[in-house]
Design a protein around this motif. Sequence first.
Motif, PDB file in Angstrom:
ATOM      1  N   UNK A   1      55.996  29.483  45.459  1.00  0.00           N
ATOM      2  CA  UNK A   1      55.059  28.696  44.644  1.00  0.00           C
ATOM      3  C   UNK A   1      53.985  29.541  43.963  1.00  0.00           C
ATOM      4  N   UNK A   2      53.881  30.838  44.300  1.00  0.00           N
ATOM      5  CA  UNK A   2      52.870  31.676  43.657  1.00  0.00           C
ATOM      6  C   UNK A   2      53.468  32.502  42.527  1.00  0.00           C
ATOM      7  N   UNK A   3      52.725  32.586  41.438  1.00  0.00           N
ATOM      8  CA  UNK A   3      53.107  33.383  40.280  1.00  0.00           C
ATOM      9  C   UNK A   3      52.165  34.574  40.189  1.00  0.00           C
ATOM     10  N   UNK A   4      52.698  35.714  39.803  1.00  0.00           N
ATOM     11  CA  UNK A   4      51.849  36.903  39.693  1.00  0.00           C
ATOM     12  C   UNK A   4      52.169  37.670  38.421  1.00  0.00           C
ATOM     13  N   UNK A   5      51.155  38.353  37.929  1.00  0.00           N
ATOM     14  CA  UNK A   5      51.269  39.224  36.754  1.00  0.00           C
ATOM     15  C   UNK A   5      50.506  40.493  37.090  1.00  0.00           C
ATOM     16  N   UNK A   6      51.072  41.656  36.751  1.00  0.00           N
ATOM     17  CA  UNK A   6      50.448  42.913  37.171  1.00  0.00           C
ATOM     18  C   UNK A   6      50.642  44.005  36.133  1.00  0.00           C
ATOM     19  N   UNK A   7      49.691  44.944  36.132  1.00  0.00           N
ATOM     20  CA  UNK A   7      49.769  46.131  35.278  1.00  0.00           C
ATOM     21  C   UNK A   7      49.637  47.353  36.174  1.00  0.00           C
ATOM     22  N   UNK A   8      50.223  48.466  35.779  1.00  0.00           N
ATOM     23  CA  UNK A   8      50.141  49.667  36.618  1.00  0.00           C
ATOM     24  C   UNK A   8      48.771  50.326  36.576  1.00  0.00           C
ATOM     25  N   UNK A   9      48.465  51.073  37.642  1.00  0.00           N
ATOM     26  CA  UNK A   9      47.242  51.865  37.724  1.00  0.00           C
ATOM     27  C   UNK A   9      47.599  53.202  38.359  1.00  0.00           C
ATOM     28  N   UNK A  10      47.559  54.260  37.570  1.00  0.00           N
ATOM     29  CA  UNK A  10      47.913  55.589  38.051  1.00  0.00           C
ATOM     30  C   UNK A  10      46.678  56.478  38.032  1.00  0.00           C
ATOM     31  N   UNK A  11      46.355  57.035  39.183  1.00  0.00           N
ATOM     32  CA  UNK A  11      45.183  57.891  39.324  1.00  0.00           C
ATOM     33  C   UNK A  11      45.571  59.164  40.064  1.00  0.00           C
ATOM     34  N   UNK A  12      45.044  60.309  39.664  1.00  0.00           N
ATOM     35  CA  UNK A  12      45.354  61.553  40.368  1.00  0.00           C
ATOM     36  C   UNK A  12      44.814  61.527  41.793  1.00  0.00           C
ATOM     37  N   UNK A  13      45.644  61.980  42.723  1.00  0.00           N
ATOM     38  CA  UNK A  13      45.214  62.033  44.109  1.00  0.00           C
ATOM     39  C   UNK A  13      45.273  60.720  44.846  1.00  0.00           C
ATOM     40  N   UNK A  14      45.770  59.660  44.192  1.00  0.00           N
ATOM     41  CA  UNK A  14      45.892  58.350  44.812  1.00  0.00           C
ATOM     42  C   UNK A  14      47.353  57.899  44.733  1.00  0.00           C
ATOM     43  N   UNK A  15      47.782  57.037  45.672  1.00  0.00           N
ATOM     44  CA  UNK A  15      49.158  56.544  45.597  1.00  0.00           C
ATOM     45  C   UNK A  15      49.347  55.683  44.354  1.00  0.00           C
ATOM     46  N   UNK A  16      50.582  55.580  43.841  1.00  0.00           N
ATOM     47  CA  UNK A  16      50.837  54.683  42.704  1.00  0.00           C
ATOM     48  C   UNK A  16      50.324  53.281  43.024  1.00  0.00           C
ATOM     49  N   UNK A  17      49.658  52.659  42.054  1.00  0.00           N
ATOM     50  CA  UNK A  17      48.996  51.381  42.316  1.00  0.00           C
ATOM     51  C   UNK A  17      49.197  50.418  41.157  1.00  0.00           C
ATOM     52  N   UNK A  18      48.749  49.195  41.362  1.00  0.00           N
ATOM     53  CA  UNK A  18      48.773  48.190  40.306  1.00  0.00           C
ATOM     54  C   UNK A  18      47.630  47.220  40.515  1.00  0.00           C
ATOM     55  N   UNK A  19      47.239  46.563  39.426  1.00  0.00           N
ATOM     56  CA  UNK A  19      46.232  45.505  39.455  1.00  0.00           C
ATOM     57  C   UNK A  19      46.929  44.219  39.063  1.00  0.00           C
ATOM     58  N   UNK A  20      46.749  43.171  39.860  1.00  0.00           N
ATOM     59  CA  UNK A  20      47.515  41.947  39.645  1.00  0.00           C
ATOM     60  C   UNK A  20      46.631  40.716  39.733  1.00  0.00           C
ATOM     61  N   UNK A  21      47.072  39.656  39.057  1.00  0.00           N
ATOM     62  CA  UNK A  21      46.473  38.325  39.172  1.00  0.00           C
ATOM     63  C   UNK A  21      47.506  37.417  39.830  1.00  0.00           C
ATOM     64  N   UNK A  22      47.048  36.591  40.765  1.00  0.00           N
ATOM     65  CA  UNK A  22      47.938  35.704  41.512  1.00  0.00           C
ATOM     66  C   UNK A  22      47.385  34.289  41.450  1.00  0.00           C
ATOM     67  N   UNK A  23      48.275  33.345  41.136  1.00  0.00           N
ATOM     68  CA  UNK A  23      47.826  31.961  41.031  1.00  0.00           C
ATOM     69  C   UNK A  23      49.015  31.031  41.234  1.00  0.00           C
ATOM     70  N   UNK A  24      48.713  29.730  41.322  1.00  0.00           N
ATOM     71  CA  UNK A  24      49.789  28.746  41.452  1.00  0.00           C
ATOM     72  C   UNK A  24      50.586  28.635  40.172  1.00  0.00           C
ATOM     73  N   UNK A  25      49.947  28.932  39.069  1.00  0.00           N
ATOM     74  CA  UNK A  25      50.597  28.902  37.756  1.00  0.00           C
ATOM     75  C   UNK A  25      49.591  29.365  36.733  1.00  0.00           C
ATOM     76  N   UNK A  26      50.060  29.883  35.627  1.00  0.00           N
ATOM     77  CA  UNK A  26      49.160  30.435  34.621  1.00  0.00           C
ATOM     78  C   UNK A  26      48.949  29.431  33.492  1.00  0.00           C
ATOM     79  N   UNK A  27      47.678  29.054  33.272  1.00  0.00           N
ATOM     80  CA  UNK A  27      47.340  28.147  32.183  1.00  0.00           C
ATOM     81  C   UNK A  27      46.962  28.910  30.916  1.00  0.00           C
ATOM     82  N   UNK A  28      46.785  30.214  31.059  1.00  0.00           N
ATOM     83  CA  UNK A  28      46.457  31.049  29.899  1.00  0.00           C
ATOM     84  C   UNK A  28      47.681  31.851  29.504  1.00  0.00           C
ATOM     85  N   UNK A  29      47.760  32.281  28.244  1.00  0.00           N
ATOM     86  CA  UNK A  29      48.906  33.098  27.811  1.00  0.00           C
ATOM     87  C   UNK A  29      49.019  34.378  28.645  1.00  0.00           C
TER      88      UNK A  29
END
Length: 238
Positions: A188-216
Amino acid sequence: MAAESGTQARSQTLSRGIRLLEILASADGNLTIAELTAALDVHRSVAYRLLRTLEDHNLVTRDATGRFAPGAGLAALSAGVARDLQVIALPMLNDAANELGMTCILAVMLDTGEAVTLSTAMPRQSVAAVSYRPGHRHPISSGAPGKAILMSMPESSWPPNLSLETRADIEAARERGYAMSSGEVVPSLTSLAVPLILPGQPPASVAAIHLGFSRPEAEIAAVLAAAAQEVRRSYGLT
């Protein structure tokens, strides 16, 4: 005397205790002793002894119904994990969560081929805010946070057992600049994410999680990408 093999040198009890913490951290709610026993595949008495020991160290707690949950002691243990990244990223996550009215998370890749939630931010105002615990783990190939991490990596670094469908999803994510998923990790959860790459840090991402997206989707991705870029700027990157 011959040296112990890698298997002999390991502690089965410690391994089981760590696995219990992983199960609790990944669960969507508190778990009964029966559920933990089944997940760990051990006798009930073994699971109970492990849980009692973890309780003694405040790593596990019980609610009023006797169900188990991660304890406050885990916060002290996790405080030093990617501390700089957590401290730097949290204000950006909060800003994104409040702008979108959605829970936003920072996920990183583990050596085990999993994505783990490092930090979460919930919006101050939302009709139906989603609670998502730090420490939540899932296969790197499932869910938008994991796929966003993979889309930033060369195919040679992808897990070798990725299905053709998953590979196609990641390629499509690369073309549009963000990953999407619905019901893959939590029903029931929907997610959208973009990558985040930083030197010296593990590969990462930033994401939004919701029941559904009302915005584009593109608008949500733009907010997350701006948050990721602010994190990069905080590291002195462009």
